[in-house]
Design a protein around this motif. Sequence first.
Motif, PDB file in Angstrom:
ATOM      1  N   CYS A 134       7.636   5.217  -4.646  1.00  0.00           N
ATOM      2  CA  CYS A 134       6.472   5.823  -3.979  1.00  0.00           C
ATOM      3  C   CYS A 134       6.490   5.639  -2.467  1.00  0.00           C
ATOM      4  O   CYS A 134       6.121   6.536  -1.722  1.00  0.00           O
ATOM      5  N   ASP A 194       0.355   1.795  -5.914  1.00  0.00           N
ATOM      6  CA  ASP A 194      -0.931   2.383  -5.562  1.00  0.00           C
ATOM      7  C   ASP A 194      -1.348   2.036  -4.141  1.00  0.00           C
ATOM      8  O   ASP A 194      -2.335   2.580  -3.636  1.00  0.00           O
ATOM      9  N   GLN A 195      -0.599   1.163  -3.475  1.00  0.00           N
ATOM     10  CA  GLN A 195      -0.909   0.766  -2.101  1.00  0.00           C
ATOM     11  C   GLN A 195       0.248   1.111  -1.150  1.00  0.00           C
ATOM     12  O   GLN A 195       0.383   0.526  -0.088  1.00  0.00           O
TER      13      GLN A 195
END
Length: 135
Positions: A23, A63-64
Amino acid sequence: MNRSVIRAAVPRPCALVVCRGCCCGNPRKHPGTDHAWQLDRLRAGAAEHGFQFRTTDCLGPCDQANVIVVQPSTAGRRAGGRAVWVGFAMGDDCTDDLLRWAAEGGPGIAEPPAALALQLIRPPREARGRGRARR
């Protein structure tokens, strides 16, 4: 007569470890961020100010993303500094703050800039376990 020479360990500087896994650094996830430019700036800052810089595969807290770990220097660790995880590490201001903090010595030597301190995140459980195992 054979003698072993024991030398003092070479002091290690502060290091920035930049996640570039699934990500982090993904232009589809963060299309408004110039990820290559950020790596170029961090690499140039490391060369200019004498701290270390490297990329790594996925660090975990997707997610961060983008995640950067600021590792203390030898002196910083002796002063009580520990690795600090920064989440949502994108954009000019964040990159400037990371460069400034690393140039000033990083964890244990200098306090993180105020805006950057708001982006500190807890490392994933696996990373916290690795840290305890080394003691």
